[in-house]
Design an enzyme around this catalytic site. Sequence first.
Site, PDB file in Angstrom:
ATOM      1  N   GLU A   1      38.772  43.933  27.669  1.00  0.00           N
ATOM      2  CA  GLU A   1      37.459  44.204  27.098  1.00  0.00           C
ATOM      3  C   GLU A   1      36.462  43.590  28.071  1.00  0.00           C
ATOM      4  OE1 GLU A   1      34.106  42.934  24.635  1.00  0.00           O
ATOM      5  OE2 GLU A   1      35.857  42.334  23.461  1.00  0.00           O
TER       6      GLU A   1
ATOM      7  N   LYS B   1      44.578  30.734  27.986  1.00  0.00           N
ATOM      8  CA  LYS B   1      43.711  30.053  28.946  1.00  0.00           C
ATOM      9  C   LYS B   1      42.261  30.353  28.592  1.00  0.00           C
ATOM     10  CE  LYS B   1      41.583  30.815  32.675  1.00  0.00           C
ATOM     11  NZ  LYS B   1      40.437  29.868  32.534  1.00  0.00           N
TER      12      LYS B   1
ATOM     13  N   CYS C   1      29.004  41.132  24.752  1.00  0.00           N
ATOM     14  CA  CYS C   1      29.385  42.361  25.456  1.00  0.00           C
ATOM     15  C   CYS C   1      28.805  43.602  24.803  1.00  0.00           C
ATOM     16  CB  CYS C   1      30.901  42.463  25.524  1.00  0.00           C
ATOM     17  SG  CYS C   1      31.707  42.397  23.919  1.00  0.00           S
TER      18      CYS C   1
END
Length: 517
Positions: free
Chosen positions: A267, A192, A301
């Site tokens: 993560e 997804k 990130c």
Amino acid sequence: MTQTLSPNHELAARLRESRLKDGLKHFIGGEWVDSQSGETFHTHTPTDNSHLTTVASGDAADIDRAARAAHDAFQTWREASGSERRKILHKVADLIEKRAQEIAVLESVDTGQAMRFMKSAAVRGAENFRFYADRAPGAADGQSLPAPGFLNYTLRQPIGPVGVITPWNTPFMLSTWKIAPALAAGCTVVHKPAEWSPVTATLLAEIMDEAGLPKGVHNLVHGFGESAGKALTEHPLIHAIAFVGETTTGSHIMRQGADTLKRVHFELGGKNPVVVFDDADLDKALDAVVFMIYSLNGERCTSSSRVLIQEGIYDEFTARIAERAKNIRVGDPLDPNTEVGPLIHPRHFEKVISYFGKAQEDGATIAAGGQQVGEQGNFVTPTLFTQARNNMRIAQEEIFGPVLTAIPFADESEALSIANDVRYGLAGYLWTNDLTRAHRFAQGLEAGMVWVNSENVRHLPTPFGGVKNSGIGRDGGDYSFDFYMETKNIAISLGTHKTAKLGVGQPPVVDKTVAEG
């Protein structure tokens, strides 16, 4: 006067007409299908927030169909030899390389990321598949653990169908980073992608299908987190969830998967420090600091969003950062000269620019940037906050944009205290020429990954992941197989050990008088 389009713009126009005009569908069980409900949603290009394409909006029914397809395909894919998987995954890598320009252009149009970075991101996607293709034959390998009277050996077996939920920043590359090891391990996948950046997930599904991946081994369901995402994390046929995204969403996924005891790999967010001591190579440190916060629109990130600078060099070093920030080229992401493009979505744009006021309210100074660019799209100037303290919101909260907070420190002890004084712990960066301090400080940083005298340079066999609120588990190398596979121990007796005997001989006589008394 007729304006001549650049090759990137020409390709983007052709792709929008040929690939996006009719919308995006799910890919389930080897077929391109609409949502069973018929529902769709619209996605927009962040350059001007105009309509990009219509996307099938999946729900629990579509997830159920995909999970069942993955479950059925798992029964045969798990039995495929490592060499068979290697051949198919190498073919995937070949096709990614062949279509790298197409992938990069569509990724840029969909996310606002500058083309100069998206071409390399597509190539890294191919590298991810090649790396795990070559590891597929050894994915099941274990250890020999002999003991007195026994031969113990371990092996690894694929955990089963898994759910992969990927984010909107560099979505193609991050999808390959999760999907490639799952397939190499023998798992099947329901993917997804983020609803803000769904386009290149379709290309990846096409490529894997063309490469000969059996039907149902990879399934793609578009949709929103509260519908498709929730259904995926709760589905009993899905054995694990690999997720990249916001920390709060990770905690929701953990709760949703609790009833089915799903294994999770997260993560999550970061507020990563880059610490610059006065003995560092300041020219190289400057390049790294600027690159790690302003590249990829600051939407990564591992960005070094806090720069901790030793007091004696603070003013000079922040002045140099501000000068570089002011010279960064902001504009059309398809222009090869652009360094920072528009932010992904108006909602995210509003979040990022809200910190300009918060910084000033808390007493920080805007030394560069802090402005919207133009009247269309989600463009902001690369921004530097100075005279900041670590308890300010700009130092504690993940902004996830081209925004850097500069904090002074006096000595190593204070630098380490500031660096660790956040709820996140994904990455850390350290600049010093003191060898013993480099080791000491790196070991003291509360982070899953530390780079010394370098920006983020990934080596694929090394572990990737964070501590604290930045995640659970590790990607990279065989660390990914620890998540996607179960380790089984098999103990073979050599026939020399003695087993204790029970129930041999006459049963003892029970004194009924004593027993009844």
